[in-house]
Write an enzyme that holds these catalytic residues in place. Sequence first.
Site, short mmCIF file in Angstrom:
data_model
loop_
_atom_site.label_atom_id
_atom_site.label_comp_id
_atom_site.label_asym_id
_atom_site.label_seq_id
_atom_site.Cartn_x
_atom_site.Cartn_y
_atom_site.Cartn_z
CG HIS A 372 -47.30 -6.63 14.81
ND1 HIS A 372 -47.03 -7.91 14.41
CD2 HIS A 372 -48.34 -6.22 14.07
CE1 HIS A 372 -47.87 -8.26 13.46
NE2 HIS A 372 -48.69 -7.23 13.23
CE LYS A 563 -32.85 -11.85 17.43
NZ LYS A 563 -34.19 -12.37 17.46
NE ARG A 564 -33.83 -2.75 11.59
CZ ARG A 564 -34.46 -1.77 10.95
NH1 ARG A 564 -35.31 -2.05 9.98
NH2 ARG A 564 -34.22 -0.51 11.24
CE LYS A 569 -35.59 -6.71 17.20
NZ LYS A 569 -36.59 -7.80 17.16
CB THR A 671 -41.08 -14.71 12.91
OG1 THR A 671 -40.47 -13.47 12.51
CG2 THR A 671 -42.53 -14.45 13.28
CE LYS A 675 -38.88 -16.19 9.43
NZ LYS A 675 -38.68 -14.74 9.29
C1 26V Z 1 -41.01 0.00 16.72
C2 26V Z 1 -40.35 0.93 17.49
C3 26V Z 1 -40.66 2.36 17.31
C4 26V Z 1 -40.02 3.31 18.30
C5 26V Z 1 -38.69 2.86 18.84
C6 26V Z 1 -38.66 1.43 19.28
C7 26V Z 1 -39.38 0.49 18.38
C8 26V Z 1 -39.11 -0.87 18.46
C9 26V Z 1 -39.76 -1.77 17.67
C10 26V Z 1 -40.72 -1.34 16.81
C11 26V Z 1 -41.39 -2.38 15.96
C12 26V Z 1 -42.83 -2.42 16.05
C13 26V Z 1 -43.52 -3.37 15.18
C14 26V Z 1 -42.81 -4.68 14.90
O1 26V Z 1 -42.10 -4.81 13.95
N1 26V Z 1 -43.05 -5.68 15.74
C15 26V Z 1 -42.52 -7.02 15.54
O2 26V Z 1 -43.55 -7.81 14.96
C16 26V Z 1 -43.16 -9.15 14.74
C17 26V Z 1 -44.30 -9.84 14.02
O3 26V Z 1 -45.42 -9.91 14.85
C18 26V Z 1 -42.81 -9.81 16.05
O4 26V Z 1 -42.38 -11.13 15.80
C19 26V Z 1 -41.71 -9.04 16.76
O5 26V Z 1 -41.48 -9.59 18.04
C20 26V Z 1 -42.12 -7.58 16.90
O6 26V Z 1 -41.05 -6.79 17.41
#
Ligand code: 26V
Length: 843
Positions: A372, A563-564, A569, A671, A675
Amino acid sequence: MPDQSFPGNFPVLGQPVDELALAEIKGAILAKLRLAIGKDAGMATRHDWYKAAALALRDRIVHHWLTAEKQSYDAGRKRVYYLSLEFLIGRLFTDALNNMGLLPLFETALGDLGVALSDLRKCEPDAALGNGGLGRLAACFMESMATLAIPAIGYGIRYDFGLFRQIIAQGWQQEYPDEWLGFGNPWEFQRPEVVYHVHFGGNIERITDANGRERVVWHPAETVQAVAYDTPIVGWRGQHVNALRLWSARAPDPLRLDVFNTGDYLGASAEQARAEAICKFLYPNDESPAGRELRLRQEYFFVSASLQDLVQRHLASDGQLRGLPSKVAVQLNDTHPSLAVTELMRILVDLHNFRWEEAWKITVATLSYTNHTLLPEALETWPVELFERLLPRHLDIIYRINVAHLALADARCPDDVDFRASVSLIDEKSGRRVRMGQLAFVGSHRVNGVSAMHSDLMKETVFHDLHYLYPDRITNKTNGITFRRWLMLANPRLTELLREACGEAVLDDPSQLSRLESRASDNAFQQQFRSVKHHNKIALARLIGERLNVRVDPAALFDVQIKRIHEYKRQLLNIIETVALYQAIRDEPQRDWVPRVKIFAGKAAASYRYAKLIIKLINDVAEVVNNDPVVAGRLKVAFLADYNVSLAEVIIPAADLSEQISTAGMEASGTGNMKLALNGALTIGTLDGANIEIRDHVGAENIAIFGMEAMDVVVRRKQGLDATDVIRRSPRLSRAINAIGSGEFSPDDPGRFESIAHALRYLDHYMVSADFDSYYEAQRGIDARWQVVPAWTRASILNVARMAWFSSDRTIREYAEDIWDVPVRGTSPAAAQEPAAQRGATR
Ligand code: 26V
């Protein structure tokens, strides 16, 4: 077809309510109120009513659940197990009611009993057992698997506290615990009899057994119990119900009486506290993953309990494990459940005497893994030393997997030490760490990305060398969303209009949405469509007024970024554009500026200081802009606190413009973008993640694409992160940065945003400055389009008409066919859902 198997003849949506069924539901709710809650109608609170109604509904779901379960079992159907540390469910009440076809009946029944369903639904807290996109995707997938009647179980952790509650105080984010279980949870069934032991620590011993075979015995030092809690997940039309099985942790010996009797009351339950810590709270996913032992304990805890559970179920029905892959598909949602590779090997080899090679074939054929994110800082690794201490046998298994895997690497690329180092399960460079991505990749028969671009980038970047070794493994499964929640429930008025325009079948087959195309320019239809949007905007405007005491005009353009909060982003890009627009309005207040409301919502990880500063900046800008008489209400900024699924359900139907502006190459899919487009918002976005596929479907003329592409970003980063060149060329950007950096929006602390201004000038890693001009221009293009009402409405309608492909039913069908090899009930006409480009439509 509505299900008739439950006593009582429940109406389908839109049909008149059946008096007999109505009387029965009222009786059922009142009975729950008395017998399960212990109150009568006179003394019941709203919350009591909610619980009584939820329990009455749950009874009806359970009948379908047990029937579905028995049918799957009797038919020996293959089952999907979706392993995820996150399930961002939101509320279940109206979701389950809607899918059961009981929404009108309950609404009437409750109304007759003197309570409004719309009030009751607000009593339910969101189940926020996830951070964002990844967790919400798991929730949409659970709903789609039930809808497609795929026998499936979602496995995760029953966190006592979900994602933190966000409060904004003087513009700053503050975090508070999310006590979602405070009033109990009517949806779950505790299964005290479903308990597994999960072990940690200790050491391993190599022995030779009676048959002369080498074996490894793990002597663990610590044991925790995993107790199952099941929540039913109802599919659309209520026919199929699956379980979400969440594990809670407890100590085998909750109270040491011997210790208690010595007077050490705290020490007596120390073991229990240590065990319970495992399911105490959800970890933030966007925090750097430095040495958090508890997180690794969570991962192993839920993987071990889940695999024990599914192996036991398989043995009970099939008697042996050789055929596991023909009856079981295990999907790993990101690397968090990667230990499944080693745990399944341990179960097969150590506990069931399989030879290594055969166990390996079974493991790889059973598991598959979804990636992801490509962000290097997000790729999970664990120090070897920690692994050794917590999971010695698993580390041993990893080493052995690695031997065979590296032998393959050496055979493909002899003497290439770099290649060997890059595919190894152990990272030797940064102090020896286990790489969970590599482990999941090597132990799976399929590895998928979540959008076309993301899957391509996986092959080119993080998994380049592994892809070379296993060229058939990486596949793409573009994300999707459940239309039941994100269209039918969130936007009932639009749903009503769509039923009229596309026919009743649109509720079951989203490809029917394409029937809107012929109405897109129809003046009367456009008016109806606009009136739906306007209604939704009034509701959101009211919410903004109530929560923020900010008045916004529902006729203004509602520009939404939800979003977060994360640098990639680029909420910062959006707020700088807001500042630039504010300055332009002040320069020429007499011009007929398009009235806009900038709506933000999202949480920053508690430890992510820069993201929290961005929230403060948004709120400081809001304070100035919203109260400037020169602006005269033509620009408003609203930051809505505590973004969650339920808030999204209010904002999304009211959005005119969807901000999907991540730095190209960094958002795996997104996602929220789907929406918002499904609800008729036009997208302003970069060519990133699923935005690209959204453009392909809605048509390039119905989306506003701007900015650098992924390759441009790579090239520019190589040249350095200094942005003084672009700022020199852009007086507008320069002025906006100066205003922010010099304290124009923070007179109480003029230096507050100096660090932001500095980064924008000299450390532009996320290309905020580099993309600014292109973004600003795209926004002015949006202004121009907004003023031509019929053209805007047409584009908005065409977005809705062309989003069918983004249903998570389509995504799940693809997983079922290409990865899980499980049959799916009913197939929808694929051709109608192909991108307009492929249909040869005029663009
Ligand atoms: C994790 C981390 C960890 C270290 C610091 C930066 C950082 C940034 C983002 C994440 C998230 C990783 C996993 C995640 O939530 N991915 C999301 O998954 C969604 C479903 O597939 C996708 O639509 C999003 O684009 C994706 O960011």
